[in-house]
Design a protein around this motif. Structure first.
Motif, PDB file in Angstrom:
ATOM      1  N   MET A   1       0.811  -1.172   0.040  1.00 36.59           N
ATOM      2  CA  MET A   1       0.130  -0.084   0.088  1.00 36.59           C
ATOM      3  C   MET A   1       0.886   1.131  -0.011  1.00 36.59           C
ATOM      4  O   MET A   1       2.041   1.555   0.686  1.00 36.59           O
ATOM      5  N   GLU A   5      -2.593   6.153   0.272  1.00 34.34           N
ATOM      6  CA  GLU A   5      -3.357   5.199   0.471  1.00 34.34           C
ATOM      7  C   GLU A   5      -3.438   4.962   2.275  1.00 34.34           C
ATOM      8  O   GLU A   5      -4.384   4.924   2.984  1.00 34.34           O
ATOM      9  N   VAL A   6      -2.101   4.848   2.566  1.00 37.39           N
ATOM     10  CA  VAL A   6      -2.082   4.478   4.091  1.00 37.39           C
ATOM     11  C   VAL A   6      -2.406   5.665   4.883  1.00 37.39           C
ATOM     12  O   VAL A   6      -3.104   5.613   5.835  1.00 37.39           O
ATOM     13  N   ARG A   8      -4.471   8.050   4.018  1.00 39.06           N
ATOM     14  CA  ARG A   8      -6.239   8.160   3.998  1.00 39.06           C
ATOM     15  C   ARG A   8      -6.884   7.144   4.764  1.00 39.06           C
ATOM     16  O   ARG A   8      -7.629   7.478   5.474  1.00 39.06           O
ATOM     17  N   ARG A   9      -6.373   5.964   4.802  1.00 38.42           N
ATOM     18  CA  ARG A   9      -6.943   5.102   5.699  1.00 38.42           C
ATOM     19  C   ARG A   9      -6.760   4.849   7.248  1.00 38.42           C
ATOM     20  O   ARG A   9      -7.663   4.815   8.060  1.00 38.42           O
ATOM     21  N   SER A  10      -5.457   5.504   7.579  1.00 38.43           N
ATOM     22  CA  SER A  10      -4.998   5.315   8.867  1.00 38.43           C
ATOM     23  C   SER A  10      -5.153   6.856   9.508  1.00 38.43           C
ATOM     24  O   SER A  10      -5.445   6.754  10.895  1.00 38.43           O
ATOM     25  N   ASP A  41       1.666  -5.232   5.782  1.00 40.56           N
ATOM     26  CA  ASP A  41       0.518  -5.163   6.753  1.00 40.56           C
ATOM     27  C   ASP A  41       1.294  -5.023   8.119  1.00 40.56           C
ATOM     28  O   ASP A  41       0.729  -4.264   8.977  1.00 40.56           O
ATOM     29  N   ILE A  44       2.003  -1.332   8.818  1.00 38.46           N
ATOM     30  CA  ILE A  44       0.767  -0.641   9.113  1.00 38.46           C
ATOM     31  C   ILE A  44       0.352  -1.032  10.462  1.00 38.46           C
ATOM     32  O   ILE A  44       0.041  -0.035  11.199  1.00 38.46           O
TER      33      ILE A  44
END
Length: 332
Positions: A1, A5-6, A8-10, A41, A44
């Motif tokens: 990722m 994107e990281v 935005r999601r985190s 993963d 993250i």
């Protein structure tokens, strides 16, 4: 990722992720087909570990130690965090309290704000003289909450007197706040609260002192009884009688009882209370003598009959005291 994107999601900004990368806290370990670095993963999960530790107040340096040092023991660090958090909360609470007091004073302009701040600082001074001067000049200029807090913590007799004087000019808000001090777990605070309450005139303070007659702290009950008796409140009689028997401010209690006995009804009630206390039995002959002496200042038939009985008491000092008082009564 990829990093975008990281982020935005985190919820962790791309800028902060790059900062973590530069510090070596979280470095993306994968590569995309285009050569861009990708977060796995595990990477993250590490981001969320970092964020969790930061939320506890750890610096990024301490976060790095916690993540990298296998021998790291967090207990000392957590204890330090607890201490720093308490200090921060105390400082912020003090600031909030000060701001509320300034707001309660309803300043009209910045000059009023500065004057209020100056007085609040003076009330918290280490100098007793400075605190006393601030108390004497604080009427209508310092919120009553600040005066109550100051008087409940004041140890200097003269400063406490000045603060009580200022509170006596504060209206009905002062008694209500002082009554809250009666619930303090600290005996000295409760004592200061009831003494300050006793110095405030008016029906509101009298009602609150009446409630204090049922307080579990005997010191509070006694101060309340002395003041209520001076205000002519007959409900204080039982506590005042006990004070005479127990030699707790007994001279003051007897004086208040004598002043309360100005009407025939009050005199009979007080005499009945003293006689009842004698009938229940008291510890030692000196207590019986004090009760007999208190009866001497109470007019009426109940007191006279009790004194006649006491003139034949087995305790010679009690009998002589009662007989002497009876002779004085008969000579009137």
């Amino acid at each position: 990722m990829l990093i975008g994107e990281v982020a935005r999601r985190s919820g962790v900004s791309a800028r902060m992720l790059r900062h973590y990368d530069s510090l070596g806290l979280v470095r993306p370990t994968g590569r995309s087909g285009n050569g861009y670095r990708e977060y796995s993963d595990d990477d993250i999960r590490r981001i969320f570990h970092v964020e969790s530790l930061r939320s506890l107040g750890l610096s990024l340096r301490d976060v790095g130690r916690a993540l990298e040092d296998p021998g790291f023991t967090p207990s000392e660090l957590v204890d330090d965090l607890i201490l720093r958090t308490r200090e921060r909360i105390a400082a912020e609470t003090e600031l909030l309290t000060r701001l509320r007091r300034i707001g309660a004073a309803e300043p009209a302009d910045w000059r009023d704000v500065l004057q209020t701040v100056t007085l609040l600082h003076a009330l918290g001074s280490k100098s007793a003289g400075t605190r006393q001067r601030a108390a004497l000049s604080s009427v209508d200029e310092v919120p009553v909450e600040a005066l109550v807090e100051a008087v409940l913590s004041e140890r200097d007799h003269n400063v406490a007197g000045a603060l009580r004087w200022a509170l006596a000019q504060s209206g009905d808000r002062g008694p209500v706040l002082l009554a809250e001090g009666l619930a303090s777990p600290a005996p000295e605070v409760r004592k200061r609260a009831v003494r300050s309450l006793a110095g405030i005139p008016g029906g509101r303070a009298t009602a609150l002192l009446g409630d204090a007659l049922a307080h579990p702290d005997v010191v509070v009950r006694r101060y309340a009884a002395l003041e209520l008796g001076a205000r002519g409140v007959a409900d204080a009689v039982p506590t005042l009688v006990d004070m005479v028997a127990e030699e707790a401010n007994d001279v003051d209690a007897a004086d208040v009882l004598s002043a309360l006995a100005s009407s025939a009804e009050s005199a009979e009630r007080i005499a009945a209370g003293l006689v009842g206390r004698l009938a229940r039995g008291v510890a030692g002959p000196t207590a019986r003598r004090r009760l007999t002496e208190a009866l001497a200042d109470i007019p009426g038939s109940t007191a006279s009959r009790a004194l006649a009985d006491l003139s034949r008491d087995e305790d010679r000092a009690v009998a002589l005291t009662a007989a002497y008082v009876l002779r004085l009564r008969e000579g009137r």
